[in-house]
Design a protein around this motif. Structure first.
Motif, short mmCIF file in Angstrom:
data_model
loop_
_atom_site.label_atom_id
_atom_site.label_comp_id
_atom_site.label_asym_id
_atom_site.label_seq_id
_atom_site.Cartn_x
_atom_site.Cartn_y
_atom_site.Cartn_z
N LYS A 281 0.81 -1.22 0.00
CA LYS A 281 0.00 0.00 0.00
C LYS A 281 0.84 1.27 0.00
O LYS A 281 0.31 2.38 0.13
N SER A 282 2.15 1.11 -0.14
CA SER A 282 3.04 2.26 -0.23
C SER A 282 4.30 1.85 -0.97
O SER A 282 4.62 0.65 -1.07
N GLY A 283 5.03 2.84 -1.48
CA GLY A 283 6.27 2.53 -2.15
C GLY A 283 7.31 1.95 -1.22
O GLY A 283 8.09 1.07 -1.59
N THR A 284 7.32 2.42 0.02
CA THR A 284 8.28 1.92 1.01
C THR A 284 8.04 0.44 1.30
O THR A 284 8.97 -0.37 1.36
N GLU A 285 6.76 0.08 1.47
CA GLU A 285 6.42 -1.32 1.71
C GLU A 285 6.74 -2.17 0.48
O GLU A 285 7.26 -3.29 0.60
N ALA A 286 6.47 -1.63 -0.70
CA ALA A 286 6.75 -2.35 -1.94
C ALA A 286 8.24 -2.63 -2.09
O ALA A 286 8.64 -3.73 -2.50
N ARG A 287 9.07 -1.66 -1.73
CA ARG A 287 10.51 -1.87 -1.86
C ARG A 287 10.98 -3.01 -0.94
O ARG A 287 11.76 -3.87 -1.34
N ARG A 288 10.48 -3.02 0.29
CA ARG A 288 10.87 -4.08 1.22
C ARG A 288 10.45 -5.45 0.69
O ARG A 288 11.24 -6.41 0.74
N LEU A 289 9.24 -5.52 0.16
CA LEU A 289 8.74 -6.80 -0.34
C LEU A 289 9.46 -7.24 -1.61
O LEU A 289 9.70 -8.43 -1.82
N LEU A 290 9.82 -6.28 -2.46
CA LEU A 290 10.58 -6.62 -3.66
C LEU A 290 11.94 -7.21 -3.30
O LEU A 290 12.38 -8.21 -3.88
N ILE B 187 7.28 -10.41 -11.50
CA ILE B 187 6.62 -9.24 -12.07
C ILE B 187 6.17 -8.33 -10.93
O ILE B 187 5.77 -8.80 -9.86
N ALA B 188 6.23 -7.02 -11.15
CA ALA B 188 5.69 -6.05 -10.20
C ALA B 188 4.75 -5.11 -10.95
O ALA B 188 5.14 -4.50 -11.94
N PHE B 189 3.52 -5.01 -10.48
CA PHE B 189 2.54 -4.06 -11.00
C PHE B 189 2.53 -2.87 -10.05
O PHE B 189 2.11 -2.99 -8.89
N LEU B 190 3.01 -1.72 -10.53
CA LEU B 190 3.25 -0.58 -9.65
C LEU B 190 2.42 0.64 -10.03
O LEU B 190 2.34 1.01 -11.21
N ASP B 191 1.84 1.28 -9.02
CA ASP B 191 1.25 2.60 -9.22
C ASP B 191 2.39 3.60 -9.32
O ASP B 191 3.49 3.36 -8.82
N ILE B 192 2.15 4.74 -9.97
CA ILE B 192 3.18 5.76 -10.09
C ILE B 192 3.29 6.58 -8.80
O ILE B 192 4.36 6.73 -8.21
N ARG B 193 2.18 7.12 -8.35
CA ARG B 193 2.18 8.00 -7.19
C ARG B 193 1.76 7.24 -5.95
O ARG B 193 0.61 6.88 -5.78
N MET B 194 2.76 7.00 -5.07
CA MET B 194 2.52 6.30 -3.82
C MET B 194 3.30 6.99 -2.72
O MET B 194 4.36 7.58 -2.97
N PRO B 195 2.83 6.92 -1.47
CA PRO B 195 3.59 7.50 -0.37
C PRO B 195 4.88 6.74 -0.12
O PRO B 195 4.98 5.54 -0.38
N GLY B 196 5.87 7.46 0.38
CA GLY B 196 7.16 6.85 0.69
C GLY B 196 8.10 6.92 -0.49
O GLY B 196 8.96 7.79 -0.57
N ILE B 197 7.93 6.04 -1.46
CA ILE B 197 8.74 6.01 -2.68
C ILE B 197 7.78 5.93 -3.85
O ILE B 197 6.90 5.07 -3.88
N ASP B 198 7.92 6.82 -4.83
CA ASP B 198 7.02 6.76 -5.98
C ASP B 198 7.42 5.58 -6.88
O ASP B 198 8.52 5.03 -6.77
N GLY B 199 6.50 5.21 -7.76
CA GLY B 199 6.71 4.04 -8.59
C GLY B 199 7.94 4.11 -9.48
O GLY B 199 8.64 3.10 -9.67
N LEU B 200 8.23 5.28 -10.03
CA LEU B 200 9.38 5.41 -10.91
C LEU B 200 10.69 5.25 -10.14
O LEU B 200 11.63 4.60 -10.61
N SER B 201 10.76 5.84 -8.96
CA SER B 201 11.97 5.68 -8.13
C SER B 201 12.11 4.22 -7.70
O SER B 201 13.21 3.68 -7.65
N LEU B 202 10.98 3.60 -7.40
CA LEU B 202 10.99 2.20 -7.00
C LEU B 202 11.52 1.31 -8.12
O LEU B 202 12.22 0.33 -7.88
N ALA B 203 11.21 1.67 -9.37
CA ALA B 203 11.66 0.89 -10.51
C ALA B 203 13.18 0.83 -10.58
O ALA B 203 13.76 -0.19 -10.96
N SER B 204 13.84 1.91 -10.20
CA SER B 204 15.30 1.94 -10.22
C SER B 204 15.91 1.06 -9.14
O SER B 204 17.08 0.67 -9.23
#
Length: 231
Positions: free
Chosen positions: A35-44, A51-68
């Motif tokens: 439910k957030s970019g920060t949580e997504a990064r930990r889980l990744l 595969i990761a299906f990512l929203d662009i605008r999320m709290p913590g880390i946005d989707g584009l930054s998360l992609a890097s």
């Protein structure tokens, strides 16, 4: 079994994506919901899904930054209501860019594309090919110096000075290349480790990679400097 992570900060949209994916791809294992970019990064980092299906605008880390920051083996699909980020998404190696609200037909097309990148498509490439006018040119993968993203296309640069414009995104190509030899150094750049002549650290602290066959060095983004930390 193919595994996936889905991330969206709106619970209703997260549920909708989960349901549509279950219908479009029954054999897909959705191993995590974030439910957030920060949580997504930990889980990744922890689960390393296919595969990761990512929203662009999320709290913590946005989707584009998360992609890097995503693992090299994770294919990225962006699901967003913001069309203006499409160029950046494909420069980050996205396989696809889906607009909200999602439709079953559009998601089905994405699923088909992802399935075509299964085990058979993921075999390591030996040659790249592209048409130039009426001539098909071949380039041996071992002779590559770098790959540069150009929206939905990729420019292949050889150590001998040859170039090919491929009608394939950088994200798709990366899953067919040996990650031990082909290193991502920027959101839109992958280099052949065997083609590296030297790494230059400039006075401002920036890192630049000098490659055989390329007159100009390529910059290393902050997100990818860790690869060179011990060198």
């Amino acid at each position: 079994m193919t595994t996936a992570l889905i991330a969206d900060d709106e619970p209703q949209l997260l549920d909708e994506l989960h349901q549509l994916l279950t219908e479009a791809w029954p054999d897909l294992a959705i191993v995590a919901r974030a439910k957030s970019g920060t949580e997504a990064r930990r889980l990744l980092d922890e689960l390393r899904p296919d595969i990761a299906f990512l929203d662009i605008r999320m709290p913590g880390i946005d989707g584009l930054s998360l992609a890097s920051l995503a693992p090299a083996g994770t294919r990225l699909v962006f699901v967003t209501a913001h069309p203006e980020h499409a160029l950046d998404a494909f420069e980050h190696g996205a396989v696809d860019y889906l607009r909200k609200p999602l439709t079953p037909a559009r998601l089905a097309a994405t699923v088909q594309r992802l399935q075509q990148q299964g085990p058979a498509a993921a075999e390591k490439l030996r040659f790249l090919q592209a048409w130039t006018g009426n001539t098909m040119k071949l380039l041996e993968v071992d002779q590559l110096a770098a790959l540069r993203s150009e929206l939905r296309h990729t420019r292949a640069l050889s150590q001998g000075g040859e170039q090919l414009l491929l009608r394939t995104s950088l994200g798709e190509l990366m899953h067919q290349l040996d990650p031990q030899l082909f290193w991502q150094i920027h959101r839109g750049s992958v280099v052949n480790a065997r083609a590296i002549e030297r790494i230059e650290r400039r006075d401002d602290g920036e890192l630049w990679v000098h490659l055989r066959g390329l007159a100009q060095p390529l910059p290393v983004s902050r997100a990818h400097r860790g690869r060179f930390r011990s060198m």
